[in-house]
Design an enzyme around this catalytic site. Structure first.
Site, PDB file in Angstrom:
ATOM      1  N   ASP A 247      39.769  95.958 -55.605  1.00  0.00           N
ATOM      2  CA  ASP A 247      38.944  94.754 -55.518  1.00  0.00           C
ATOM      3  C   ASP A 247      39.700  93.637 -54.819  1.00  0.00           C
ATOM      4  O   ASP A 247      40.927  93.642 -54.761  1.00  0.00           O
ATOM      5  CB  ASP A 247      38.590  94.285 -56.940  1.00  0.00           C
ATOM      6  CG  ASP A 247      37.384  95.030 -57.474  1.00  0.00           C
ATOM      7  OD1 ASP A 247      36.797  95.794 -56.706  1.00  0.00           O
ATOM      8  OD2 ASP A 247      37.062  94.835 -58.664  1.00  0.00           O
ATOM      9  N   LYS A 269      35.001  92.243 -54.080  1.00  0.00           N
ATOM     10  CA  LYS A 269      33.768  91.557 -54.479  1.00  0.00           C
ATOM     11  C   LYS A 269      34.048  90.082 -54.701  1.00  0.00           C
ATOM     12  O   LYS A 269      35.045  89.713 -55.298  1.00  0.00           O
ATOM     13  CB  LYS A 269      33.248  92.131 -55.798  1.00  0.00           C
ATOM     14  CG  LYS A 269      32.521  93.400 -55.636  1.00  0.00           C
ATOM     15  CD  LYS A 269      31.891  93.737 -56.968  1.00  0.00           C
ATOM     16  CE  LYS A 269      31.826  95.222 -57.140  1.00  0.00           C
ATOM     17  NZ  LYS A 269      33.118  95.863 -57.182  1.00  0.00           N
ATOM     18  N   MET A 382      34.455  83.050 -63.532  1.00  0.00           N
ATOM     19  CA  MET A 382      33.545  82.826 -62.395  1.00  0.00           C
ATOM     20  C   MET A 382      32.676  81.590 -62.633  1.00  0.00           C
ATOM     21  O   MET A 382      31.469  81.613 -62.372  1.00  0.00           O
ATOM     22  CB  MET A 382      32.642  84.060 -62.181  1.00  0.00           C
ATOM     23  CG  MET A 382      33.407  85.280 -61.758  1.00  0.00           C
ATOM     24  SD  MET A 382      32.412  86.763 -61.785  1.00  0.00           S
ATOM     25  CE  MET A 382      32.457  87.216 -63.499  1.00  0.00           C
TER      26      MET A 382
HETATM   27  C1  LIG Z   1      34.753  89.425 -61.551  1.00  0.00           C
HETATM   28  S1  LIG Z   1      35.694  88.531 -62.694  1.00  0.00           S
HETATM   29  C2  LIG Z   1      36.868  89.728 -63.061  1.00  0.00           C
HETATM   30  C3  LIG Z   1      37.586  89.502 -64.319  1.00  0.00           C
HETATM   31  C4  LIG Z   1      38.596  90.531 -64.598  1.00  0.00           C
HETATM   32  N1  LIG Z   1      37.995  91.802 -64.848  1.00  0.00           N
HETATM   33  C5  LIG Z   1      39.520  90.161 -65.739  1.00  0.00           C
HETATM   34  O1  LIG Z   1      39.513  90.850 -66.783  1.00  0.00           O
HETATM   35  O2  LIG Z   1      40.257  89.205 -65.608  1.00  0.00           O
HETATM   36  C6  LIG Z   1      36.563  87.430 -61.653  1.00  0.00           C
HETATM   37  C7  LIG Z   1      36.899  86.116 -62.322  1.00  0.00           C
HETATM   38  O3  LIG Z   1      37.991  86.280 -63.185  1.00  0.00           O
HETATM   39  C8  LIG Z   1      38.763  85.100 -63.204  1.00  0.00           C
HETATM   40  N2  LIG Z   1      40.099  85.426 -62.719  1.00  0.00           N
HETATM   41  C9  LIG Z   1      40.572  86.623 -62.430  1.00  0.00           C
HETATM   42  N3  LIG Z   1      41.854  86.556 -62.062  1.00  0.00           N
HETATM   43  C10 LIG Z   1      42.201  85.275 -62.124  1.00  0.00           C
HETATM   44  C11 LIG Z   1      43.387  84.546 -61.864  1.00  0.00           C
HETATM   45  N4  LIG Z   1      44.514  85.162 -61.480  1.00  0.00           N
HETATM   46  N5  LIG Z   1      43.371  83.210 -62.015  1.00  0.00           N
HETATM   47  C12 LIG Z   1      42.264  82.603 -62.427  1.00  0.00           C
HETATM   48  N6  LIG Z   1      41.126  83.220 -62.690  1.00  0.00           N
HETATM   49  C13 LIG Z   1      41.077  84.526 -62.544  1.00  0.00           C
HETATM   50  C14 LIG Z   1      38.070  84.119 -62.283  1.00  0.00           C
HETATM   51  O4  LIG Z   1      37.204  83.350 -63.055  1.00  0.00           O
HETATM   52  C15 LIG Z   1      37.332  85.041 -61.373  1.00  0.00           C
HETATM   53  O5  LIG Z   1      36.240  84.397 -60.770  1.00  0.00           O
END
Ligand SMILES: C[S@@+](CC[C@H](N)C(=O)[O-])C[C@H]1O[C@@H](n2cnc3c(N)ncnc32)[C@H](O)[C@@H]1O
Length: 472
Positions: A247, A269, A382
């Protein structure tokens, strides 16, 4: 446990049975089955014992027991009808530390003989420690009817096949999976039941070939960004992969750890902007696995938290593809830790809720009233685009305007940026932030002042001035 159940190797080992009647005959029979070198001592012998002696299967000594008969013996069974003689035998054997069983007398015995279900090489031994022999017998009868006769044959040919399986399937987990599938395959049992051993072996070979040819998928959570937050298992699978579908959120430092020869395919995505449609990603997983590849599906954070991992697995199940799931550190855990914001704290938050700001077009509305309750932490994934709605709804349902909020951008990475403010300014705080951002809302955010430790610019560790910490 009153007794330690062990299986003893008696092949060619001298054993002594004292007594020549029906019971002694049964014990001799068992010892011979185990390949023991049996001597029987008695004043009189059952006709069948004499036959065995004639056939040179046992040695017989006509006479009374004497201590020197114990010389070089591994194991002794006292099966005479004379209690005193049996007791004497037990004492002699015990003084020489030779294992002795006195029939129907567990007190005098240093070992007891269990009820057995014999499907050699599968043997089930049952004992009640002499407390309830009838119960042990009933259990044995139940097991006799449960365990099909061909199970011994199955164990024998499996033993002969083991070496080949070990040579073909290199990892323990692959081998375990192969055997589990094989033994769960009713067809194999049916063939053996009909005595079609050749066909059973052919089936085992064919399954092994298929196992080699068949790929599988590992759904791996890559964590929030810092490569050192990968799990060991994630790293192992990345190093074994033939293909990695990753991803957008998976950082280049993490991708650098993938096996050099693996194909790397981006299926990134972004909310509303799918480089590769989800349905196509699902298809690709199946296609590569069917080509016999080891596929790693690498996702940011944890695949089961706003990661659509479940949907991809459903597709694999439908196509009968083997898979495993490796959890990753989700953004909420990673970002809160690296921003010094504990998600719960006894003084500030007794619960934490993860919600997504991005939902299916026809998706359900969030329960804003429940989310606006005090003393809980709300983590929004998100949520940047929806910041204004989040702010309005929470204020509308009574969350205080002063409630602290944090926006953590690119958390845990060298580019981590944390913006802290109040709920009534949430919609303004994210301007200019690009890349993944997590919103944390709740009183715990105020702890960041005191607990933040990660300084991306200075290579992670923040050196703290104890004087300032105490003031905070
Ligand atoms: C599609 S979701 C995926 C979440 C992922 N599966 C998880 O468990 O962290 C994507 C969202 O996760 C958050 N996110 C993921 N990695 C991040 C990071 N390193 N810093 C801040 N937010 C993060 C943000 O809100 C981003 O828009």
């Amino acid at each position: 446990m009153d007794y330690l159940p062990i299986f003893t190797k008696l092949e060619n080992r001298p054993c002594l049975v004292i007594g020549g009647g029906e019971i002694a005959l049964r014990k001799v029979h068992l010892l011979l089955k185990a390949g023991a070198d049996v001597t029987v001592c008695s004043l009189a012998f059952h006709a069948k014992l004499l036959e065995k002696a004639d056939a040179k299967q046992v040695k017989i000594i006509k006479g009374t027991f004497s201590d020197e008969l114990l010389d070089n013996k591994w194991l002794v069974i006292a099966a005479t009808s004379d209690k005193e003689v049996n007791q004497h035998i037990a004492e002699c054997a015990n003084s020489r530390q030779i294992l002795v069983n006195v029939v129907d007398n567990p007190v005098l015995s240093s070992f007891i003989m269990p009820s057995i279900v014999d499907r050699s090489p599968i043997i089930v031994a049952i004992s009640s420690g002499g407390k309830a022999p009838v119960l042990a017998r009933l259990i044995r009868e139940r097991l006799e009817s449960l365990l099909p006769m061909h199970i011994g044959r199955l164990a024998t040919i499996s033993g002969e096949f083991r070496h080949q399986v070990k040579k073909t399937l290199k990892s323990v987990s692959l081998r375990r999976r192969y055997w589990e599938k094989l033994f769960g395959n009713g067809q194999l049992g049916q063939l053996l039941q009909r005595g079609q051993t050749d066909k059973a072996i052919a089936l085992m070979t064919q399954s092994l070939t298929e196992e080699v040819a068949k790929g599988d998928v590992a759904l791996v959570g890559a964590g929030p960004g810092d490569p050192s937050l990968l799990t060991l298992k994630a790293l192992q699978l990345m190093q074994q992969a033939d293909v990695v579908l990753y991803d957008r959120l998976v950082s280049s430092e993490i991708l650098d750890l993938v096996r050099r020869d693996a194909d790397l395919i981006s299926v990134g995505k972004e909310a509303g902007n799918h480089e590769v449609e989800q349905s196509r990603t699902n298809e690709m997983l199946v296609e590569y696995a069917l080509q016999g590849k080891k596929v790693v599906r690498l996702k940011g954070g944890d695949s089961f938290i706003f990661g659509r991992g479940g949907e991809e697995l459903e597709e694999l199940v439908a196509s009968n593809i083997d898979f495993q799931v490796v959890p990753g550190i989700t953004a909420a855990s990673g970002c809160s830790a690296y921003a010094g914001i504990p998600l719960t704290h006894r003084d500030y938050a007794q619960s934490v809720t993860f919600v997504t700001g991005h939902r299916k077009q026809d998706g359900k509305q969030l329960d804003w009233k429940a989310l606006a309750i005090k003393n809980q932490t709300l983590v929004v994934y998100m949520g940047l685009i929806q910041a204004e709605e989040i702010q309005q709804q929470l204020l509308h349902y009574g969350r205080g305007a002063e409630t602290p909020v944090a926006l953590i951008n690119k958390g845990t990475t060298a580019d981590q940026h944390v913006v802290i403010g109040k709920l009534d300014e949430l919609s303004q705080l994210g301007g200019g932030l690009k890349g993944p951002t997590l919103i944390i809302i709740g009183e715990v955010v105020c702890l960041a002042d005191k607990l933040s430790w990660f300084n991306p610019e200075q290579g992670h560790k923040l050196s703290r001035d104890p004087f300032l910490v105490n003031l905070a």
